[in-house]
Write a protein that holds these residues in place. Structure first.
Motif, PDB file in Angstrom:
ATOM      1  N   LEU A 153     -43.759  -0.516  18.707  1.00 37.22           N
ATOM      2  CA  LEU A 153     -44.648  -1.547  18.046  1.00 37.22           C
ATOM      3  C   LEU A 153     -46.137  -1.102  17.723  1.00 37.22           C
ATOM      4  CD1 LEU A 153     -43.846  -4.725  20.333  1.00 37.22           C
ATOM      5  CD2 LEU A 153     -43.510  -4.578  17.781  1.00 37.22           C
ATOM      6  N   GLU A 154     -46.346  -0.126  18.649  1.00 37.45           N
ATOM      7  CA  GLU A 154     -47.692   0.508  18.349  1.00 37.45           C
ATOM      8  C   GLU A 154     -47.465   1.524  16.867  1.00 37.45           C
ATOM      9  OE1 GLU A 154     -50.124   0.425  22.583  1.00 37.45           O
ATOM     10  OE2 GLU A 154     -49.004   2.226  21.751  1.00 37.45           O
ATOM     11  N   LEU A 164     -39.357  -1.021  28.142  1.00 41.86           N
ATOM     12  CA  LEU A 164     -40.520  -1.923  27.679  1.00 41.86           C
ATOM     13  C   LEU A 164     -41.512  -1.091  27.092  1.00 41.86           C
ATOM     14  CD1 LEU A 164     -40.729  -4.881  30.303  1.00 41.86           C
ATOM     15  CD2 LEU A 164     -39.845  -5.115  28.068  1.00 41.86           C
ATOM     16  N   LEU A 165     -42.023   0.055  27.980  1.00 38.94           N
ATOM     17  CA  LEU A 165     -42.923   0.863  27.588  1.00 38.94           C
ATOM     18  C   LEU A 165     -42.508   1.664  26.164  1.00 38.94           C
ATOM     19  CD1 LEU A 165     -43.927   2.431  31.064  1.00 38.94           C
ATOM     20  CD2 LEU A 165     -45.616   1.147  29.240  1.00 38.94           C
ATOM     21  N   ILE A 211     -45.158  -7.706  26.322  1.00 38.19           N
ATOM     22  CA  ILE A 211     -44.580  -6.591  27.033  1.00 38.19           C
ATOM     23  C   ILE A 211     -45.516  -6.011  28.132  1.00 38.19           C
ATOM     24  CG2 ILE A 211     -43.915  -4.204  26.735  1.00 38.19           C
ATOM     25  CD1 ILE A 211     -42.745  -4.939  23.776  1.00 38.19           C
ATOM     26  N   GLU A 236     -47.533  -0.909  14.013  1.00 36.57           N
ATOM     27  CA  GLU A 236     -48.862  -1.159  13.654  1.00 36.57           C
ATOM     28  C   GLU A 236     -49.656  -0.207  13.108  1.00 36.57           C
ATOM     29  OE1 GLU A 236     -50.872  -2.778  17.102  1.00 36.57           O
ATOM     30  OE2 GLU A 236     -49.571  -4.396  17.510  1.00 36.57           O
ATOM     31  N   ILE A 268     -36.366  -0.655  33.612  1.00 39.30           N
ATOM     32  CA  ILE A 268     -36.671  -1.922  32.586  1.00 39.30           C
ATOM     33  C   ILE A 268     -37.955  -1.552  32.118  1.00 39.30           C
ATOM     34  CG2 ILE A 268     -37.130  -4.017  32.413  1.00 39.30           C
ATOM     35  CD1 ILE A 268     -34.824  -4.745  34.464  1.00 39.30           C
ATOM     36  N   ILE A 269     -38.961  -0.981  32.942  1.00 36.23           N
ATOM     37  CA  ILE A 269     -40.398  -0.776  32.501  1.00 36.23           C
ATOM     38  C   ILE A 269     -40.252   0.308  31.434  1.00 36.23           C
ATOM     39  CG2 ILE A 269     -42.609  -0.035  33.514  1.00 36.23           C
ATOM     40  CD1 ILE A 269     -41.996  -1.339  36.016  1.00 36.23           C
ATOM     41  N   LYS A 300     -40.419   0.190  23.884  1.00 32.63           N
ATOM     42  CA  LYS A 300     -40.678  -0.749  22.873  1.00 32.63           C
ATOM     43  C   LYS A 300     -42.193  -1.097  22.392  1.00 32.63           C
ATOM     44  CE  LYS A 300     -37.616  -3.512  21.616  1.00 32.63           C
ATOM     45  NZ  LYS A 300     -36.838  -3.257  20.388  1.00 32.63           N
ATOM     46  N   ARG A 301     -42.940  -0.806  23.314  1.00 36.33           N
ATOM     47  CA  ARG A 301     -44.025  -1.185  23.263  1.00 36.33           C
ATOM     48  C   ARG A 301     -44.578  -0.099  22.308  1.00 36.33           C
ATOM     49  NH1 ARG A 301     -49.397  -0.385  25.523  1.00 36.33           N
ATOM     50  NH2 ARG A 301     -50.631  -2.190  25.672  1.00 36.33           N
ATOM     51  N   ILE A 313     -35.771  -1.868  38.362  1.00 37.57           N
ATOM     52  CA  ILE A 313     -37.208  -2.233  37.619  1.00 37.57           C
ATOM     53  C   ILE A 313     -37.470  -1.102  36.932  1.00 37.57           C
ATOM     54  CG2 ILE A 313     -39.384  -2.868  38.226  1.00 37.57           C
ATOM     55  CD1 ILE A 313     -38.026  -4.428  40.696  1.00 37.57           C
ATOM     56  N   LEU A 371     -33.123  -2.070  48.174  1.00 35.72           N
ATOM     57  CA  LEU A 371     -34.451  -1.997  47.646  1.00 35.72           C
ATOM     58  C   LEU A 371     -34.547  -0.735  46.666  1.00 35.72           C
ATOM     59  CD1 LEU A 371     -37.464  -2.906  47.659  1.00 35.72           C
ATOM     60  CD2 LEU A 371     -38.011  -1.442  49.398  1.00 35.72           C
ATOM     61  N   ILE A 384     -44.528  -5.965  31.890  1.00 30.46           N
ATOM     62  CA  ILE A 384     -44.655  -4.727  32.894  1.00 30.46           C
ATOM     63  C   ILE A 384     -45.279  -5.094  34.206  1.00 30.46           C
ATOM     64  CG2 ILE A 384     -45.418  -2.585  33.039  1.00 30.46           C
ATOM     65  CD1 ILE A 384     -44.829  -2.150  29.873  1.00 30.46           C
ATOM     66  N   LEU A 441     -43.282  -7.257  36.368  1.00 29.78           N
ATOM     67  CA  LEU A 441     -42.028  -6.627  37.138  1.00 29.78           C
ATOM     68  C   LEU A 441     -42.560  -5.640  38.088  1.00 29.78           C
ATOM     69  CD1 LEU A 441     -39.984  -5.290  34.167  1.00 29.78           C
ATOM     70  CD2 LEU A 441     -39.237  -6.621  35.912  1.00 29.78           C
ATOM     71  N   LYS A 459     -46.706  -7.321  21.647  1.00 30.13           N
ATOM     72  CA  LYS A 459     -47.059  -6.075  22.448  1.00 30.13           C
ATOM     73  C   LYS A 459     -47.781  -6.329  23.843  1.00 30.13           C
ATOM     74  CE  LYS A 459     -50.987  -3.513  21.700  1.00 30.13           C
ATOM     75  NZ  LYS A 459     -51.781  -2.806  20.958  1.00 30.13           N
ATOM     76  N   ALA A 477     -32.809  -1.700  43.529  1.00 30.84           N
ATOM     77  CA  ALA A 477     -33.824  -2.635  42.742  1.00 30.84           C
ATOM     78  C   ALA A 477     -34.922  -1.952  42.088  1.00 30.84           C
ATOM     79  CB  ALA A 477     -33.939  -3.826  43.776  1.00 30.84           C
ATOM     80  N   LEU A 478     -35.521  -1.166  42.851  1.00 32.16           N
ATOM     81  CA  LEU A 478     -36.742  -0.635  42.255  1.00 32.16           C
ATOM     82  C   LEU A 478     -36.328   0.316  41.021  1.00 32.16           C
ATOM     83  CD1 LEU A 478     -38.933   0.548  45.671  1.00 32.16           C
ATOM     84  CD2 LEU A 478     -39.334  -1.713  43.887  1.00 32.16           C
TER      85      LEU A 478
END
Lengths: 452, 377
Positions: free
Chosen positions: A443-444, A436-437, B257, A447, A432-433, A439-440, A429, A422, B261, B264, B254, A425-426
């Motif tokens: 993107l911001e 993703l943050l 994503i 923008e 990955i989070i 990447k976000r 995760i 576990l 999250i 997840l 955006k 796996a955590l």
């Protein structure tokens, strides 16, 4: 004025009087009719069998009117097993109840109250008659057994009417089936019924018998179960007085009979007892009987203390403490105790594991039961005094316990491995989070640049 | 022989002169396939050229009924419920491989899945906790949507389909709860299927229809299983589509994503629960041994408590209190359906709708209070 008053009183009280008289007569008729319907069917094909004229039993009519205990006899008889099976007053008391004029007339066989000396024979007229009792599917050996009993022999040979006769254990007019709960001879009541005489010091004084049997029995494991004090044990299955001493042929068991008496229920134990060395000792020295180690009325739940320890009946009671027999007893005790303690410790482990939801310990509990069964197999074998045979089963129990412990350890390890999995796996995760943050955030930024 | 030898080279020359056939370009095919997964390729090459969906239809579908603004938290719960439904479907399929819905085998199969099947405990744990999370989030989603006025025109269909989905989710819980065939599930199902008895005259027939007989038995297990794995998933999928149709077009990268999250995190919670607090097994169902106090699952506890409280109204007669309790709950469900048509206040701001907010708050507090009261009583 006075005349009018008298008339008014007559009008008021006359219906009340008529009603009272009528209701009484109705009651008598109903009683007699009830009985007549009962008696109109087949009657016992007995020496005292007689055809009644008319359709009423005059005994009931008179005895009901006599009131008090005599009326009570009628009521008791009506609900008794005899009353329900059409066995009427003349069957025991003789006489001709078909007419008010001649119930007690000479030649009608009137007995009245039977003497205690006659009672066994009187009851035996029906109860020892196979052709009559066949319809009720009842045994017919009670009288013959009674003749062999201590009670019967004292009664018939010494004419001592203080001993128990049929009515003392089964009741008089209120005789119930032994299977019925209100019967004095019912399995749950019979010990108290016997104790009415056997716990009475004055009554037992001429016979020189002890009077502590009931108290001792109620303190015993059998007695505790019959009093519903042991959970999960069926009171109907434990022995009471008649199961060891016989009911109608009641007498103390002979020395050689004791293992057989106990062996009626404890079959395995008796079998191993007869295989062992104690059997020879019993034949030669009249010891040891079952009761010499386990006591007779106050039979406690057997523990390993019976081999060596606090119990006054332990092996050292007969064997010297440095004898090989006594040492063998010690080894038997240790084999049983060690296995039982190990099983108890393992059970605690299993129960602790059970607290974790989702962990299935059903198989482990089943294995624990198997281990306990091994010990239960070993315990009766101690009566054979065969050490090898006993340790064979205790070792089986120990092997089972080891297997359970191994499974418990595996389950604990498995649970830790799951937690590690576990965590991994955590972590994945989490990364990955984070990605993703990131990447976000990019993107911001884009923008913002675009807006500028 | 000489002539033959002279003609052979000529024929060979002729063959060589023909143009060589082009080699098939496999890489180009793969490039085309990859192109389908790009936003333009998916729209033009896949949807329009391959599936024949016209540009006008695509534009109609893409037209949003929602203004493009910052996504509210309630949207996340909606997506999480959808994710959990997908997880339930996937884990359910794996469970179904080993599960036989028979009285003799069901309980043993569950034990087999938990103890023997590799990662069976995880699959079962995910299915078990997924159902609880799904139902909890559905309640939360309903509350959030109500507070934000999500039932107001033009979203009546979304709201009604949402209420249907709530009922379907609870039906999933009811039918799935019996399947492990353990003592708790058996008696909880017995209590719940006893509820129709509140209706005079037809109550008994409704109960027999639900159970397939007088008692919870093999027949009940078969029909609950069938409902759980065929009818309910199909209905839920249909109503999910209806629920989602008016809610589109805000999945800009955006937000995508952010949703990913959230999903997840939900997945992390799910596997953590499945690992640290695995789904219980309990004892095998024993129809001859009634537990001291039978309780339904937490999401039915409030309903069970309402029935018990209604049972105290003895002065109403023998059957009226129970009927009252059931009718009260049915009235609440009917009210949920009809709210878009009852509340005509055009404002969406909670501050401008004090009565509606007060009522839903009261209802929610009552639900929690009754659940806790029944749980710890």
């Amino acid at each position: 004025m006075r005349r009018y008053f008298q008339k008014a009183a007559a009008i008021v009280f006359a219906p009340v009087l008529i009603f009272l008289t009528f209701s009484q007569s109705l009651e008598k008729v109903s009683l007699a009719q009830n009985t007549s319907t009962a008696t109109s069917q087949n009657e016992p094909n007995m020496p005292r069998k007689r055809k009644r004229k008319g359709n009423q039993i005059t005994c009931i009519v008179c005895h009901t009117q006599l009131g008090q205990d005599k009326a009570e006899w009628v009521k008791q008889w009506q609900v008794s097993v005899h009353g329900r099976n059409n066995v009427t007053c003349p069957a025991c008391h003789g006489g001709d109840p078909s007419s008010f004029n001649k119930p007690k007339v000479e030649g009608t066989g009137f007995i009245g109250k039977p003497t205690r000396l006659d009672i066994p024979e009187l009851c035996g007229r029906c109860h020892s008659n196979p052709s009559w009792m066949r319809q009720y599917n009842k045994r017919v050996d009670q009288l013959s057994q009674y003749r062999t009993s201590k009670h019967g022999r004292t009664l018939f040979e010494k004419k001592d009417t203080k001993v128990a006769v049929c009515v003392d254990c089964h009741g008089r007019h209120d005789i119930a089936k032994v299977s019925e709960h209100n019967s004095l001879a019912n399995h749950k009541n019979v010990a108290k019924t016997c104790a009415r005489c056997h716990s009475n010091p004055d009554y037992m004084l001429p016979y020189g018998l002890p009077t502590n049997q009931l108290k001792a029995y109620y303190n015993s494991y059998h007695g505790m179960i019959i009093q519903n004090k042991v959970d999960g044990k069926n009171p109907s299955l434990v022995p009471s007085c008649p199961d060891c001493h016989s009911a109608h042929g009641a007498k103390p068991a002979e020395v050689s009979e004791v293992p057989n008496v106990c062996g009626n229920c404890h079959m395995n134990t008796a079998k191993f007892f007869f295989e062992g060395g104690h059997k020879n000792a019993l034949e030669e020295q009249n010891k040891p009987r079952c009761i010499d180690c386990h006591d007779h009325h106050e039979i406690r739940y057997p523990t390993t203390e019976l081999f060596a320890g606090e119990s006054i009946h332990h092996c050292g009671f007969c064997h010297l403490t440095n004898s090989k027999e006594y040492l063998r007893g010690i080894r038997l005790k240790e084999a049983i105790e060690n296995t039982t303690q190990e099983i108890n410790r393992t059970e605690d482990l299993v129960l602790a594991l059970q607290e974790t939801p989702g962990l299935d310990v059903m198989d482990l509990k089943e294995s624990l039961l198997e281990a306990r069964r091994s010990v239960l197999e070993a315990i009766p074998r101690t009566h054979s005094l065969n050490e090898e045979e006993v340790t064979k089963y205790t070792n089986q129990g120990m092997a089972k316990v080891k297997e359970i412990k191994r499974t418990v350890d595996n389950m604990k390890e498995e649970f830790i491995t799951r937690k590690k999995g576990l965590f991994a796996a955590l972590m994945v995760i989490f990364f990955i989070i984070c990605f993703l943050l990131y990447k976000r955030w990019l993107l911001e930024l884009k923008e913002e640049e675009a807006s500028l | 022989m000489a002539t033959l030898t002279t003609t052979e080279p000529r024929e060979q020359k002729k063959i060589k002169a023909e143009p060589r056939p082009k080699k098939p370009n496999h890489t180009a095919g793969f490039k085309e396939l990859i192109h389908w997964f790009t936003p333009e390729g998916f729209r033009e090459d896949f949807l329009q050229k391959r599936l024949g969906i016209s540009e006008s239809l695509l534009q109609t579908i893409e037209r949003s009924l929602h203004p493009k603004k910052k996504i509210h938290f309630s949207a996340y719960t909606g997506w999480l419920i959808t994710f959990l439904f997908a997880m339930e479907c996937i884990s359910g399929v794996f469970l179904m491989i080993y599960y036989h819905p028979t009285v003799a085998e069901a309980f043993e199969n569950v034990r087999y899945i938990t103890n023997i099947v590799p990662y069976g405990w995880l699959i079962r744990g995910v299915h078990f906790w997924g159902s609880h999370l799904m139902i909890g989030l559905t309640f939360l989603h309903l509350l959030q949507t109500f507070i934000r006025g999500g039932y107001k025109p033009p979203r009546e269909v979304t709201w009604i389909s949402g209420v249907v989905l709530l009922i379907l989710t609870l039906a999933f819980g009811l039918t799935g709860y019996l399947l492990p065939w353990n003592q708790i599930s058996y008696w909880a199902s017995t209590v719940v299927t006893e509820v129709p008895m509140a209706f005079p005259y037809i109550g008994h027939y409704l109960k027999v229809i639900a159970r397939g007989g007088e008692n919870v038995s093999q027949v009940t297990l078969t029909r609950f299983f069938t409902m759980h794995v065929t009818v309910l998933p199909a209905l839920t999928t249909f109503f999910l589509v209806v629920h989602f149709l008016p809610i589109r077009n805000y999945l800009i990268p955006k937000d995508l994503i952010t949703h990913a999250i959230a999903i997840l995190l939900c997945f992390a919670l799910l596997i953590s629960l499945a690992t640290l607090s695995p789904a219980p097994i309990h004892e095998k169902a024993d129809p001859y041994h009634t537990p001291k106090r039978v309780k339904a699952e937490w999401y039915f506890l409030a309903g069970q408590e309402i029935l018990e409280l209604a049972g105290n109204l003895e002065f109403l007669g023998s059957w009226a209190p129970k009927l009252l309790g059931v009718l009260f709950q049915m009235a609440i469900i009917a009210l949920l359906f009809l709210i878009p048509f009852i509340d005509r206040n055009p404002a969406r701001n909670p501050k401008k709708r004090p009565l509606a907010i007060a009522l839903i708050s009261l209802g929610f507090v009552c639900f929690i209070f009754l659940t806790l009261f029944a749980k710890f009583r």
